[in-house]
Design a protein around this motif. Structure first.
Motif, PDB file in Angstrom:
ATOM      1  N   VAL A  46       5.353  10.687  -5.473  1.00 29.98           N
ATOM      2  CA  VAL A  46       4.780   9.561  -4.410  1.00 29.98           C
ATOM      3  C   VAL A  46       3.885   8.501  -4.981  1.00 29.98           C
ATOM      4  O   VAL A  46       2.898   8.713  -5.475  1.00 29.98           O
ATOM      5  CB  VAL A  46       3.846  10.163  -3.158  1.00 29.98           C
ATOM      6  N   THR A  47       4.179   7.277  -4.510  1.00 28.75           N
ATOM      7  CA  THR A  47       3.687   6.086  -4.953  1.00 28.75           C
ATOM      8  C   THR A  47       2.772   5.528  -3.828  1.00 28.75           C
ATOM      9  O   THR A  47       2.971   5.956  -2.478  1.00 28.75           O
ATOM     10  CB  THR A  47       4.593   5.188  -5.462  1.00 28.75           C
ATOM     11  N   ALA A  48       1.824   4.609  -4.400  1.00 27.96           N
ATOM     12  CA  ALA A  48       0.909   3.882  -3.294  1.00 27.96           C
ATOM     13  C   ALA A  48       1.690   3.063  -2.297  1.00 27.96           C
ATOM     14  O   ALA A  48       1.255   2.913  -1.263  1.00 27.96           O
ATOM     15  CB  ALA A  48      -0.129   3.205  -4.095  1.00 27.96           C
ATOM     16  N   CYS A  49       3.019   2.798  -2.649  1.00 22.52           N
ATOM     17  CA  CYS A  49       3.799   1.828  -1.633  1.00 22.52           C
ATOM     18  C   CYS A  49       4.612   2.613  -0.802  1.00 22.52           C
ATOM     19  O   CYS A  49       5.238   2.049   0.214  1.00 22.52           O
ATOM     20  CB  CYS A  49       4.401   0.862  -2.432  1.00 22.52           C
ATOM     21  N   SER A  50       4.649   4.040  -0.857  1.00 20.14           N
ATOM     22  CA  SER A  50       5.423   4.679  -0.031  1.00 20.14           C
ATOM     23  C   SER A  50       4.697   5.395   1.279  1.00 20.14           C
ATOM     24  O   SER A  50       3.305   5.397   1.113  1.00 20.14           O
ATOM     25  CB  SER A  50       6.191   5.781  -0.672  1.00 20.14           C
ATOM     26  N   ARG A  63      -8.499  11.329 -12.389  1.00 26.40           N
ATOM     27  CA  ARG A  63      -7.583  11.535 -13.546  1.00 26.40           C
ATOM     28  C   ARG A  63      -6.160  12.088 -13.019  1.00 26.40           C
ATOM     29  O   ARG A  63      -5.232  12.039 -13.746  1.00 26.40           O
ATOM     30  CB  ARG A  63      -7.978  12.576 -14.527  1.00 26.40           C
ATOM     31  N   GLN A  64      -6.068  12.150 -11.645  1.00 30.70           N
ATOM     32  CA  GLN A  64      -4.778  12.666 -11.268  1.00 30.70           C
ATOM     33  C   GLN A  64      -3.853  11.391 -10.877  1.00 30.70           C
ATOM     34  O   GLN A  64      -2.778  11.694 -10.268  1.00 30.70           O
ATOM     35  CB  GLN A  64      -4.956  13.782  -9.971  1.00 30.70           C
ATOM     36  N   LYS A 108       6.542  -3.645  -8.961  1.00 24.36           N
ATOM     37  CA  LYS A 108       5.205  -3.531  -9.556  1.00 24.36           C
ATOM     38  C   LYS A 108       4.798  -2.311 -10.374  1.00 24.36           C
ATOM     39  O   LYS A 108       5.478  -1.373 -10.259  1.00 24.36           O
ATOM     40  CB  LYS A 108       4.055  -4.118  -8.692  1.00 24.36           C
ATOM     41  N   ASP A 109       3.760  -2.592 -10.806  1.00 24.69           N
ATOM     42  CA  ASP A 109       3.113  -1.062 -11.457  1.00 24.69           C
ATOM     43  C   ASP A 109       2.309  -0.678 -10.166  1.00 24.69           C
ATOM     44  O   ASP A 109       1.502  -1.259  -9.458  1.00 24.69           O
ATOM     45  CB  ASP A 109       1.925  -1.377 -12.714  1.00 24.69           C
ATOM     46  N   CYS A 110       2.656   0.878 -10.164  1.00 26.64           N
ATOM     47  CA  CYS A 110       2.293   1.258  -8.624  1.00 26.64           C
ATOM     48  C   CYS A 110       1.492   2.518  -9.153  1.00 26.64           C
ATOM     49  O   CYS A 110       1.977   3.297  -9.957  1.00 26.64           O
ATOM     50  CB  CYS A 110       3.535   1.534  -7.901  1.00 26.64           C
ATOM     51  N   VAL A 111       0.591   2.843  -8.236  1.00 23.80           N
ATOM     52  CA  VAL A 111      -0.395   4.113  -8.349  1.00 23.80           C
ATOM     53  C   VAL A 111       0.642   5.533  -8.050  1.00 23.80           C
ATOM     54  O   VAL A 111       1.206   5.304  -6.860  1.00 23.80           O
ATOM     55  CB  VAL A 111      -1.676   3.891  -7.746  1.00 23.80           C
ATOM     56  N   TYR A 112       0.556   6.293  -8.811  1.00 24.92           N
ATOM     57  CA  TYR A 112       1.253   7.664  -8.132  1.00 24.92           C
ATOM     58  C   TYR A 112       0.250   8.966  -8.313  1.00 24.92           C
ATOM     59  O   TYR A 112      -0.338   8.782  -9.317  1.00 24.92           O
ATOM     60  CB  TYR A 112       2.716   7.873  -8.731  1.00 24.92           C
ATOM     61  N   ALA A 139       1.210   7.182   1.602  1.00 22.12           N
ATOM     62  CA  ALA A 139       1.045   8.403   0.727  1.00 22.12           C
ATOM     63  C   ALA A 139      -0.284   8.341  -0.132  1.00 22.12           C
ATOM     64  O   ALA A 139      -0.773   9.615  -0.127  1.00 22.12           O
ATOM     65  CB  ALA A 139       2.297   8.583   0.183  1.00 22.12           C
ATOM     66  N   ILE A 140      -0.739   7.600  -0.358  1.00 21.78           N
ATOM     67  CA  ILE A 140      -1.762   7.337  -1.298  1.00 21.78           C
ATOM     68  C   ILE A 140      -2.749   6.310  -0.757  1.00 21.78           C
ATOM     69  O   ILE A 140      -2.321   5.235  -0.470  1.00 21.78           O
ATOM     70  CB  ILE A 140      -1.421   6.912  -2.722  1.00 21.78           C
TER      71      ILE A 140
END
Ligand SMILES: [Zn+2]
Ligand SMILES: [Zn+2]
Length: 459
Positions: free
Chosen positions: A89-93, A63-64, A75-79, A44-45
């Motif tokens: 949607v997160t980086a792990c999806s 900044r998005q 974990k702390d995940c980028v979305y 997704a990312i």
């Protein structure tokens, strides 16, 4: 999972490129679908050298993207913040895309429409079919009141009869709701999906879809023809992620048909440089020219408004038309000015109402105005498009305001003279200083009338 179940799930799978599929199938089932070559997975990312890119909405501005504690990966995940309204949607999806067999409803389309097209509409309709045949994008540049919906009928019929998937996308839910019954009526018995924020149909595919542009984000490689209505209108024109969504939703050899009365500068220059095909409908359906706006200087009207007064010329203009039993649509730059103006007119004993975007009774008020419930309707730019009222005269108070762009003013002027029996509308821009937009709007209208006249005399 087996093939039958996969086919059963297909409409859902195909219309949710915007959601991680985990909520629909187990990971075991997803694996099976992938092995069978029915779905394709992308993250997704995407991590890039200098940041991230969201594969759902296309955004890559730093900044998005932000961090969130993630339940899935612990974990702390980028979305992505840009398309959060479609769910996080997160980086792990992953995003999945249906790549299996497409719907093969050999559509028995029958266009049951019996109406006649004007000459301009006929030409545009032919050009549209040609574009579909030749796989080229097309801009249908039609003046307000040209009847652009009817122009689409034969093209849609042509595309559907060749097994193509067609989507009509428009920025506003109002327009989707207005189009649906008209399209259903001319294509009786056809399976049509209608999609907007909060619509009852959620996960659907059909040969013909009517949707808001926002909803396109759900699709990938899904349509052969996407018709984008009011391409210049908010929010499509300013939202790059929506343009990304259109690009994503269209198939590899698919085409885009743009409809507009006021195409953007970029689009006009693409036409000029031969990079985009265009067809103009310079004349309204009733074959009368567009009313040309006149300008009236009214001095420091805002100061008067503070003293609970309107410039006398404005009041006289309104009174003159009311006397002749004509209704007035008066555009103003903001909600607070709308409220003040409405109150002043009310104190002058006029039968007046005011509307704005955040007015929940808006539709009711417009309906009442249409049925002669009021003489004057004061409005913000919310009514600049899509409203047709018989024999209405159009005024703009404070036309110098930056909110009144060229295209807004052209659209506003286009509210007047739409009915064949009342094709001569009065359009007056009251201002405190001429602007470039005002002059360009007038020029735009005059030029369209010239083009129409030229074509008329050539016949
Ligand atoms: Zn996104
Ligand atoms: Zn995560």
């Amino acid at each position: 999972m087996n093939m039958n179940k996969a086919m059963e799930l297909r409409p859902q799978l195909q219309s949710r490129h915007h959601l991680p599929f985990e909520c629909l199938c187990s990971s075991y089932e997803l694996e099976w679908l992938e092995e069978q070559g029915l779905i394709k997975r992308t993250s997704a990312i995407e991590k890039r050298a200098n940041g991230y890119k969201c594969n759902r909405c296309g955004v890559s501005v730093r900044r998005q993207f932000a961090l969130t504690p993630c339940e899935k990966c612990q974990k702390d995940c980028v979305y992505c913040r840009s398309c959060i309204m479609m769910g996080k949607v997160t980086a792990c999806s992953s995003l999945y895309e249906w790549i299996g067999p497409q719907i093969e409803e050999t559509c028995q389309v029958e266009l049951t429409w019996q109406g006649e097209l004007s000459n301009g509409q006929k030409r545009a309709s032919k050009k549209l079919i040609e574009s579909i045949k030749n796989n080229t994008d097309l801009l249908v540049w039609a003046v307000c009141g040209a009847g652009k919906t009817e122009v689409l009928f034969h093209g849609i019929e042509y595309a559907l009869s060749r097994g193509m998937n067609v989507c009509i996308a428009t920025p506003r839910t109002d327009v989707v709701l207005e189009l649906e019954p008209r399209i259903r009526q001319v294509f009786k018995g056809l399976n049509i999906a209608v999609l907007y924020g909060g619509s009852p149909q959620r996960f659907q595919i059909a040969p013909l879809m009517i949707a808001t542009t926002h909803q396109l984000i759900r699709y990938k490689n899904a349509f052969d023809v996407i018709i984008i209505d009011e391409v210049d209108a908010f929010p499509y024109s300013i939202d790059e992620s929506l343009q990304f969504a259109v690009q994503k939703a269209i198939r590899k050899n698919g085409i885009k048909i743009y409809l507009s009365a006021t195409p953007s500068k970029q689009m006009k220059s693409d036409v000029f440089r031969g990079q985009l095909e265009a067809v103009k409908i310079p004349l309204r359906f009733h074959q009368q020219p567009l009313p040309v706006p006149t300008f009236q200087w009214i001095g420091q009207w805002k100061k008067r408004l503070e003293k609970k007064q309107l410039p006398p010329t404005v009041v006289e203009w309104i009174e003159k038309h009311i006397k002749n039993r004509r209704r007035i649509l008066l555009f103003v730059p903001s909600i607070s000015i709308m409220k003040k103006t409405t109150n002043i007119l009310r104190e002058l004993h006029m039968n007046v109402e005011g509307v704005s975007a955040d007015d929940k009774d808006r539709k009711q008020k417009v309906k009442q105005f249409r049925e002669h419930g009021y003489d004057v309707l004061v409005t913000t730019t919310i009514l600049e498009r899509g409203v047709t009222i018989q024999n209405v005269q159009v005024g703009v108070l404070g036309a110098e305001s930056t909110i009144f762009t060229e295209s807004a003013l052209v659209q506003i002027a286009g509210r007047a003279g739409r009915h064949p029996e009342y094709s001569q509308g009065d359009v007056l821009f009251f201002h405190f200083g001429l602007t470039r937009s005002m002059k360009q709007a007038k020029k735009h209208i005059v030029q369209m009338n010239h083009t129409a006249l030229r074509e008329f005399s050539e016949k």
